[in-house]
Design a protein around this motif. Structure first.
Motif, mmCIF file in Angstrom:
data_model
loop_
_atom_site.group_PDB
_atom_site.id
_atom_site.type_symbol
_atom_site.label_atom_id
_atom_site.label_comp_id
_atom_site.label_asym_id
_atom_site.label_seq_id
_atom_site.Cartn_x
_atom_site.Cartn_y
_atom_site.Cartn_z
ATOM 1 N N ASP A 155 -8.198 -2.466 10.090
ATOM 2 C CA ASP A 155 -6.951 -3.156 9.753
ATOM 3 C C ASP A 155 -6.432 -3.865 10.998
ATOM 4 O OD1 ASP A 155 -4.583 -4.086 8.774
ATOM 5 O OD2 ASP A 155 -3.672 -2.110 8.442
ATOM 6 N N LEU A 156 -6.542 -5.178 11.013
ATOM 7 C CA LEU A 156 -6.109 -5.949 12.177
ATOM 8 C C LEU A 156 -4.592 -5.972 12.322
ATOM 9 C CD1 LEU A 156 -8.583 -8.984 11.996
ATOM 10 C CD2 LEU A 156 -8.787 -6.865 13.322
ATOM 11 N N GLN A 157 -3.861 -5.535 11.289
ATOM 12 C CA GLN A 157 -2.402 -5.477 11.362
ATOM 13 C C GLN A 157 -1.886 -4.056 11.612
ATOM 14 O OE1 GLN A 157 -0.182 -7.786 8.410
ATOM 15 N NE2 GLN A 157 -2.074 -8.819 7.804
ATOM 16 N N TYR A 158 -2.786 -3.134 11.909
ATOM 17 C CA TYR A 158 -2.382 -1.759 12.204
ATOM 18 C C TYR A 158 -1.429 -1.757 13.405
ATOM 19 C CZ TYR A 158 -2.864 3.260 13.170
ATOM 20 O OH TYR A 158 -2.626 4.593 13.379
ATOM 21 N N THR A 159 -0.280 -1.081 13.238
ATOM 22 C CA THR A 159 0.735 -1.052 14.292
ATOM 23 C C THR A 159 1.134 0.388 14.581
ATOM 24 O OG1 THR A 159 1.603 -3.178 13.500
ATOM 25 C CG2 THR A 159 2.987 -1.910 15.027
ATOM 26 N N ARG A 192 1.738 -0.310 8.780
ATOM 27 C CA ARG A 192 2.129 -1.695 9.006
ATOM 28 C C ARG A 192 3.653 -1.770 8.889
ATOM 29 N NH1 ARG A 192 -1.722 -5.783 5.508
ATOM 30 N NH2 ARG A 192 -3.731 -5.345 6.521
ATOM 31 N N GLN A 193 4.228 -2.785 9.499
ATOM 32 C CA GLN A 193 5.678 -2.928 9.410
ATOM 33 C C GLN A 193 6.019 -3.782 8.196
ATOM 34 O OE1 GLN A 193 7.720 -3.908 13.041
ATOM 35 N NE2 GLN A 193 9.581 -4.531 11.967
ATOM 36 N N TYR A 194 6.082 -3.128 7.040
ATOM 37 C CA TYR A 194 6.438 -3.832 5.813
ATOM 38 C C TYR A 194 7.937 -4.085 5.726
ATOM 39 C CZ TYR A 194 1.729 -2.518 4.259
ATOM 40 O OH TYR A 194 0.370 -2.355 4.150
ATOM 41 N N ASN A 250 12.730 -0.488 8.332
ATOM 42 C CA ASN A 250 12.696 0.954 8.577
ATOM 43 C C ASN A 250 11.308 1.452 8.969
ATOM 44 O OD1 ASN A 250 15.421 1.251 8.031
ATOM 45 N ND2 ASN A 250 15.093 1.685 5.854
ATOM 46 N N ASP A 251 10.291 0.594 8.789
ATOM 47 C CA ASP A 251 8.931 0.974 9.179
ATOM 48 C C ASP A 251 8.663 0.713 10.653
ATOM 49 O OD1 ASP A 251 8.340 1.616 6.540
ATOM 50 O OD2 ASP A 251 7.638 -0.408 6.076
ATOM 51 N N ALA A 252 9.566 0.047 11.335
ATOM 52 C CA ALA A 252 9.312 -0.397 12.700
ATOM 53 C C ALA A 252 9.100 0.781 13.644
ATOM 54 C CB ALA A 252 10.480 -1.250 13.192
ATOM 55 N N PRO A 253 8.280 0.590 14.677
ATOM 56 C CA PRO A 253 8.099 1.650 15.681
ATOM 57 C C PRO A 253 9.441 2.078 16.269
ATOM 58 C CG PRO A 253 6.481 -0.091 15.994
ATOM 59 C CD PRO A 253 7.442 -0.589 14.950
ATOM 60 N N GLY A 254 9.631 3.375 16.371
ATOM 61 C CA GLY A 254 10.881 3.912 16.888
ATOM 62 C C GLY A 254 11.896 4.206 15.804
ATOM 63 N N SER A 308 -0.196 7.368 14.570
ATOM 64 C CA SER A 308 -0.629 7.505 15.955
ATOM 65 C C SER A 308 -1.317 6.232 16.438
ATOM 66 C CB SER A 308 -1.586 8.687 16.087
ATOM 67 O OG SER A 308 -2.848 8.352 15.536
ATOM 68 N N THR A 309 -1.706 6.263 17.688
ATOM 69 C CA THR A 309 -2.383 5.112 18.278
ATOM 70 C C THR A 309 -3.743 4.868 17.646
ATOM 71 O OG1 THR A 309 -1.282 5.523 20.388
ATOM 72 C CG2 THR A 309 -3.266 4.158 20.449
#
Length: 630
Positions: free
Chosen positions: A163-167, A181-183, A186-190, A197-198
């Motif tokens: 998945d090239l969009q894996y975040t 993914r940041q859909y 509220n999905d955003a990192p943090g 995980s990484t």
């Protein structure tokens, strides 16, 4: 793996409301609740045909609204997927005859409401077998002169689904087939309460760095060649495009070429490796403006030429190819081969065929009538195998979808088994993926035919995925063994019938994507004889990724430390450690060979004439049937 969209209950819901009249919706919903026959399925197909008469745009709107109302997945998923699928569905519905064998096959394979229609007689022409074979075909007799043996290490990877969009840090929970993914905000990192995980998550397809990590480990195994049995593209089936698929091809094949650049890689095409997903025309009469996959075949051929270092490689109109690999004298002193100039070189043939032409979810196959030999690939395969037989070359068949899987339509599976029976002395094995779990299939002959059965065994984190299920109740004598790993409790079910001659084996490797179990790859050791041309599959070893921190499957640091054999060190916090999960011969050889002699220090082979060829797996299924502890 199967998506909720493809489950019978959801498909029935879609079909049930495929009409603009509310009263029709109510009537069909009532019929669905009581549907137990093919007649009910035919009624649903007729309703779809009525909806299609309103035009493709209206049909798309109807199905999209139904998908959204079902609340199984979100509106974004429904809108994207239905838009990509409807043009082909509209084409098929407009020319579908109801009732017909095609309609019944659709109801059996996709909706699971009917038995399959009788398999028609096989209309294949086989050249007569040779009066004598140019080389010895015995696979169970030990070569008395070990200095004439070459042991070929073959790596097998499959279903990478990068998945090239894996975040990292985004949510592992979402209402789509894959997360991480940041859909939404509220999905955003943090901000996510369940951050991924990484390196990956079982709810997500993996990041590109996990592929790099796996290939670095695989390279340390020093394989002579690698088989890659398809599915490069991630499971974002609602959001793909020609551009996104090509980007996935470029990223994955670039990694393969960079990290495994000292040996060839032979690949096949997966059902996800195009846009729209699953659609591969099986007839030249399918309009190209409807679905054109030539761009897929062209792009993959370009990559395959680079990966094989073979600029003259040619593929067929179905994305298949045949090529040869020459076994060169090894540099390792452990190899059992003389270095004398008089030692003949051995050539093996690799044939990659497109199994998506026989896939039950390829809607473009459901024409009336269905094609007997989609794009004449059976005819091509017979010709290539006949050439190999005449030249005395052994063949590795590689493809994506297993012959024994329920995802292969029974009539086509029967033809493939007939081909395997005719060339059972030429084909070393069939190597495939698709099911994501560790599986094998054994093929048997039947009276005057190769319509044999298959046995399957899931392990290495198997979750009983339906993709690995075998054909049942199709007139094929078969065995089925499924191991379901759930909290260390293994449940084994066996279904077996009468069988005759063992004619071959299909080896289905587990996936790199962690959505069905541990990320994994295999390495086979296959011995070829320079003097007589015989061959034996000595063993395979399976390697899985364990994560000391942020484990994919919930392993703790202590779990990882308890593993006896690791292939990499933990070079950074949370970085995967690839461990040797098991050896087929070490795990099962003692149950197959009465005079078990153990293994040599590297875990390969059992002495004498022991191997893990078709008869090994056939015997193992017999043992498993009577000894549940195995």
């Amino acid at each position: 793996m199967q998506y909720l969209l493809m489950k019978p209950a959801f498909l029935l819901a879609v079909l049930a409301t495929a009409t603009t009249a509310p009263t029709w919706t109510q009537i069909i919903w009532h019929d669905i609740q009581a549907a137990t026959s093919c007649t009910a399925c035919e009624t649903l197909l007729k309703s779809l045909q009525q909806a299609s008469q309103l035009g493709p745009s209206t049909l798309q709107t109807i199905l999209t609204d139904v998908c959204i109302l079902s609340k199984i997945l979100d509106a974004d998923f429904c809108t994207g997927l239905i838009a990509s699928q409807v043009p082909s569905a509209y084409y098929v519905l407009r020319q579908l005859s109801i009732p017909s064998d095609t309609a019944q096959t659709f109801c059996a394979s996709v909706l699971d409401l009917c038995p399959y229609p009788p398999i028609p007689p096989i209309n294949l022409t086989f050249p007569p077998p040779p009066l004598y074979f140019p080389i010895t075909t015995t696979t169970t007799t030990q070569d008395n002169n070990k200095t004439n043996n070459i042991t070929l290490r073959i790596a097998h990877i499959t279903d990478t689904h990068v998945d090239l969009q894996y975040t990292p840090g985004t949510s592992t929970h979402c209402r789509k087939p894959i997360c991480c993914r940041q859909y939404h905000a509220n999905d955003a990192p943090g901000r996510s309460k369940t951050p991924c995980s990484t390196w990956g998550s079982p709810h997500c397809d993996p990041p590109l760095k996990l592929l790099h990590n796996m290939l670095s480990t695989l390279q340390s195994q020093q394989p002579h060649l690698t088989l890659f049995t398809g599915d490069i593209v991630a499971h974002d089936i609602w959001n793909t495009s020609q551009e996104s698929v090509l980007a996935s091809f470029n990223a994955t094949n670039s990694a393969l070429h960079t990290l495994l650049n000292n040996h060839p890689i032979y690949a096949s095409i997966g059902n996800h490796d195009t846009h729209p997903v699953n659609f591969f025309p099986g007839s030249p009469n399918i309009p190209k403006e409807l679905v054109d996959v030539e761009w897929t075949y062209t792009a993959l051929t370009t990559h395959w030429r680079t990966l094989q270092n073979n600029p003259t490689l040619r593929t067929t109109t179905s994305g298949a190819y045949a090529t040869t690999h020459t076994l060169l004298p090894p540099t390792s002193p452990t190899q059992e081969q003389t270095t004398q100039p008089s030692t003949p070189k051995i050539k093996i043939k690799i044939i990659s065929y497109n199994s998506n032409l026989y896939y039950r979810l390829n809607l473009l196959l459901y024409t009336t009538p269905m094609p007997d030999d989609p794009l004449a690939q059976f005819t091509w395969l017979i010709a290539e195998l006949h050439t190999a037989e005449q030249e005395g070359h052994k063949v590795l068949l590689i493809t994506h979808i297993p012959i024994s899987s329920k995802d292969t339509l029974p009539a086509y599976a029967n033809s493939l088994r007939e081909i395997l029976y005719r060339y059972k002395d030429t084909v070393v094995g069939v190597f495939c993926g698709h099911g994501h779990v560790d599986t094998f299939g054994v093929f048997y002959s039947s009276s005057h035919s190769s319509g044999g059965g298959s046995s399957s065994n899931g392990s290495a984190g198997s979750d009983g995925d339906s993709d690995s299920d075998s054909h049942e109740n199709q007139g094929h004598r078969q065995g089925k063994i499924t191991v379901e790993n759930n909290n260390n409790n293994n449940e084994v079910t066996v279904e077996k019938g009468e069988r005759e001659e063992v004619i071959g084996v299909g080896m289905m490797a587990p996936a790199m994507t962690p959505t069905s179990g541990y990320s994994a790859f295999r390495v086979y050791d296959v011995q070829f004889s320079c003097g007589g041309g015989g061959w034996k599959v000595l063993d395979f070893e399976e390697y899985i990724a364990r994560f000391p921190q942020h484990s994919l499957q919930g392993d703790s640091d202590e779990d990882s430390k308890s593993t006896t054999t690791t292939t990499t060190t933990n070079r950074g916090k949370g970085e995967p450690v690839w461990v040797r999960y098991y050896s087929a011969m070490e795990a099962y050889g003692k149950y197959v060979y009465p005079n078990w002699a153990g293994t040599v220090p590297n875990g390969i082979g059992a002495g004498g004439g022991a191997d893990i060829g078709p008869h090994f797996w056939a015997k193992l299924t017999d043992v498993m049937e009577t000894d549940w502890n195995v």
